[in-house]
Design an enzyme around this catalytic site. Sequence first.
Site, mmCIF file in Angstrom:
data_model
loop_
_atom_site.group_PDB
_atom_site.id
_atom_site.type_symbol
_atom_site.label_atom_id
_atom_site.label_comp_id
_atom_site.label_asym_id
_atom_site.label_seq_id
_atom_site.Cartn_x
_atom_site.Cartn_y
_atom_site.Cartn_z
ATOM 1 N N HIS A 185 76.276 31.225 82.572
ATOM 2 C CA HIS A 185 77.299 31.206 83.622
ATOM 3 C C HIS A 185 77.952 32.588 83.688
ATOM 4 C CE1 HIS A 185 77.138 26.855 84.198
ATOM 5 N NE2 HIS A 185 77.200 26.699 82.892
ATOM 6 N N HIS A 205 69.235 28.549 84.330
ATOM 7 C CA HIS A 205 68.952 27.546 83.295
ATOM 8 C C HIS A 205 67.473 27.643 82.945
ATOM 9 C CE1 HIS A 205 67.138 23.428 82.711
ATOM 10 N NE2 HIS A 205 67.917 23.505 81.656
ATOM 11 N N VAL A 253 62.411 24.927 77.287
ATOM 12 C CA VAL A 253 61.029 24.650 76.875
ATOM 13 C C VAL A 253 61.093 23.678 75.705
ATOM 14 C CG1 VAL A 253 59.828 26.711 77.720
ATOM 15 C CG2 VAL A 253 61.045 26.830 75.558
ATOM 16 N N ARG A 254 60.221 22.691 75.725
ATOM 17 C CA ARG A 254 60.357 21.625 74.728
ATOM 18 C C ARG A 254 58.988 21.029 74.385
ATOM 19 N NH1 ARG A 254 62.154 20.354 79.666
ATOM 20 N NH2 ARG A 254 61.155 18.595 80.733
ATOM 21 N N HIS A 286 73.359 11.977 95.457
ATOM 22 C CA HIS A 286 74.652 11.543 96.000
ATOM 23 C C HIS A 286 75.271 12.595 96.920
ATOM 24 C CE1 HIS A 286 75.747 13.878 92.443
ATOM 25 N NE2 HIS A 286 76.973 13.978 92.904
ATOM 26 N N GLY A 325 71.811 10.003 69.866
ATOM 27 C CA GLY A 325 72.801 10.443 68.893
ATOM 28 C C GLY A 325 72.715 11.925 68.631
ATOM 29 N N ARG A 347 73.685 15.998 69.116
ATOM 30 C CA ARG A 347 74.972 16.662 68.878
ATOM 31 C C ARG A 347 75.646 16.935 70.219
ATOM 32 N NH1 ARG A 347 76.879 22.090 67.802
ATOM 33 N NH2 ARG A 347 78.503 22.047 66.176
#
EC number: 1.3.3.3
Length: 299
Positions: A96, A106, A109-110, A175, A258, A260
């Site tokens: 930002h 943004h 990579v995963r 929306h 769960g 962080r």
Amino acid sequence: MKPDAHQVKQFLLNLQDTICQQLTAVDGAEFVEDSWQREAGGGGRSRVLRNGGVFEQAGVNFSHVHGEAMPASATAHRPELAGRSFEAMGVSLVVHPHNPYVPTSHANVRFFIAEKPGAEPVWWFGGGFDLTPFYGFEEDAIHWHRTARDLCLPFGEDVYPRYKKWCDDYFYLKHRNEQRGIGGLFVDDLNTPDFDHCFAFMQAVGKGYTDAYLPIVERRKAMAYGERERNFQLYRRGRYVEFNLVWDRGTLFGLQTGGRTESILMSMPPLVRWEYDYQPKDGSPEAALSEFIKVRDWV
């Protein structure tokens, strides 16, 4: 080749280091690192740069979590994952800037793998990058998409158009009936033709992000702006918050597993404003944004 989670993890840790170094070189300020452990298994490194010379906030997060059972958000999408242990790892970042003429960016990579005894592992890669301008500059959008197209070309002629469309479809606020920004690349569930090919593509996306973004930052960071532009930037940041909390699968996955919370919500802008029934003045640069972010072919 059998999926090699350790190799992916090493790439992701190095990618986080490299991107932080590149952003620091542009900004001058340093990232503060927060290492954390997840009680249910895994952990990560969250790095945040705040109130720098160029970036109001930049967060670059590495996480590697594992568990014995999948969360509801994942098994609803992929019922074959029920009853498997899992590992999920990735680098996710949001930048930002202070200057409203510099777009927000943004990237993510995963890698995900789920296993159970006596069965082949289920695995895939995902990721991409997208750009959210407040004021539209065609040369910036063309550079962003040209960089995305060029990194895709070695993997096939159809890769860029396919993942650009996926990005346009994904970063859409139903929306509001509008795009979040001008898109880029988005891919999920990538596991064909094989591990090596998919891993190579993920590496290209991770490395390509700063090639796409930093020239735009350099071009816009010194542009003069005033209260009008700043107010519009803060108003449009509200769309970012709305998307992340209402539509983003990654945010929902993180909260449901769960994860962080501080790291998951690190993508949020530090300041934001909403205004009831805001209407920009006809013919103003602010009014032009709604047309600029509509889906189109930039290259």
